[in-house]
Scaffold this motif. Sequence first.
Motif, short mmCIF file in Angstrom:
data_model
loop_
_atom_site.label_atom_id
_atom_site.label_comp_id
_atom_site.label_asym_id
_atom_site.label_seq_id
_atom_site.Cartn_x
_atom_site.Cartn_y
_atom_site.Cartn_z
N SER A 139 0.83 -1.20 0.00
CA SER A 139 0.00 0.00 0.00
C SER A 139 0.87 1.25 0.00
N VAL A 140 1.91 1.23 0.82
CA VAL A 140 2.83 2.38 0.86
C VAL A 140 3.51 2.55 -0.49
N GLU A 141 3.95 1.43 -1.06
CA GLU A 141 4.62 1.51 -2.37
C GLU A 141 3.66 2.03 -3.44
N VAL A 142 2.42 1.52 -3.41
CA VAL A 142 1.43 1.94 -4.40
C VAL A 142 1.10 3.43 -4.21
N LYS A 143 0.98 3.86 -2.96
CA LYS A 143 0.71 5.27 -2.70
C LYS A 143 1.84 6.15 -3.22
N ASN A 144 3.08 5.71 -3.00
CA ASN A 144 4.22 6.49 -3.49
C ASN A 144 4.21 6.55 -5.02
N ILE A 145 3.95 5.40 -5.63
CA ILE A 145 3.88 5.37 -7.10
C ILE A 145 2.74 6.25 -7.58
N LEU A 146 1.59 6.14 -6.88
CA LEU A 146 0.43 6.93 -7.26
C LEU A 146 0.69 8.43 -7.09
N LYS A 147 1.42 8.80 -6.05
CA LYS A 147 1.76 10.21 -5.84
C LYS A 147 2.58 10.74 -7.01
N THR A 148 3.59 9.94 -7.38
CA THR A 148 4.44 10.41 -8.49
C THR A 148 3.65 10.45 -9.79
N GLU A 149 2.78 9.47 -10.00
CA GLU A 149 1.99 9.45 -11.22
C GLU A 149 0.98 10.61 -11.25
N VAL A 150 0.36 10.87 -10.06
CA VAL A 150 -0.59 12.00 -10.00
C VAL A 150 0.14 13.31 -10.24
N GLU A 151 1.31 13.42 -9.64
CA GLU A 151 2.10 14.65 -9.85
C GLU A 151 2.44 14.80 -11.32
N ASP A 152 2.91 13.71 -11.94
CA ASP A 152 3.23 13.76 -13.38
C ASP A 152 1.99 14.06 -14.21
N TYR A 153 0.86 13.48 -13.84
CA TYR A 153 -0.38 13.70 -14.58
C TYR A 153 -0.83 15.15 -14.48
N VAL A 154 -0.77 15.68 -13.24
CA VAL A 154 -1.16 17.08 -13.04
C VAL A 154 -0.26 17.99 -13.85
N LYS A 155 1.04 17.76 -13.82
CA LYS A 155 1.99 18.59 -14.57
C LYS A 155 1.70 18.49 -16.06
N MET A 156 1.43 17.30 -16.52
CA MET A 156 1.15 17.11 -17.93
C MET A 156 -0.14 17.84 -18.35
N MET A 157 -1.17 17.70 -17.52
CA MET A 157 -2.45 18.34 -17.83
C MET A 157 -2.31 19.87 -17.83
N VAL A 158 -1.65 20.38 -16.81
CA VAL A 158 -1.47 21.83 -16.72
C VAL A 158 -0.62 22.33 -17.87
N SER A 159 0.42 21.59 -18.20
CA SER A 159 1.28 22.01 -19.31
C SER A 159 0.53 22.01 -20.62
N LYS A 160 -0.37 21.10 -20.82
CA LYS A 160 -1.14 21.05 -22.06
C LYS A 160 -2.20 22.14 -22.08
N ILE A 161 -2.83 22.32 -20.94
CA ILE A 161 -3.89 23.33 -20.89
C ILE A 161 -3.30 24.74 -21.01
N LEU A 162 -2.25 25.00 -20.26
CA LEU A 162 -1.67 26.33 -20.25
C LEU A 162 -0.53 26.48 -21.25
N ASP A 163 -0.17 25.46 -21.87
CA ASP A 163 0.92 25.44 -22.84
C ASP A 163 2.20 25.97 -22.21
N ILE A 164 2.55 25.36 -21.11
CA ILE A 164 3.75 25.72 -20.36
C ILE A 164 4.62 24.48 -20.30
#
Length: 157
Positions: free
Chosen positions: A115-140
Amino acid sequence: MLLQIDATFIFVFVSFLVFVFLMNLICYKPLTMLIKKREGLLYKNKETVDETNNKKAQIVENMKKELSNAEFEGSNILKETSNKNKKEKEEAILNKKEEILDNMKNFETNISNSSVEVKNILKTEVEDYVKMMVSKILDIDKNSIYVDKNKIEEIVK
């Protein structure tokens, strides 16, 4: 004509006495001895039969005692075996319970670690997903975007 005692009567009487004496020697004494011998044999046979019956009764009584002793010993052995099997069964159940509890603890530990490992992986994936979405939306550029890690932890919890 009553009874007349004359020479014929005396001859008949003497011959009768001789006849009785001879019959006693030839028949009656041997027959009496034979009868006495038979009675003796019958008495001995009766004693032998009585002794045999007494021995038989003693043997039957001894066999009954031995049988009852054997039944008692058998029931004791059966009880001991039953108790032994019951104890072994209880010990086996306790061992299996302990084994299952150990397996459950290991499983819980593995799950919490996973669970801890999955949460850590999920955190990094969510962070990467948020960055990707924001970069696409804001073109940054994706690397220039800052993401609050506390917020991500709240989301993942």
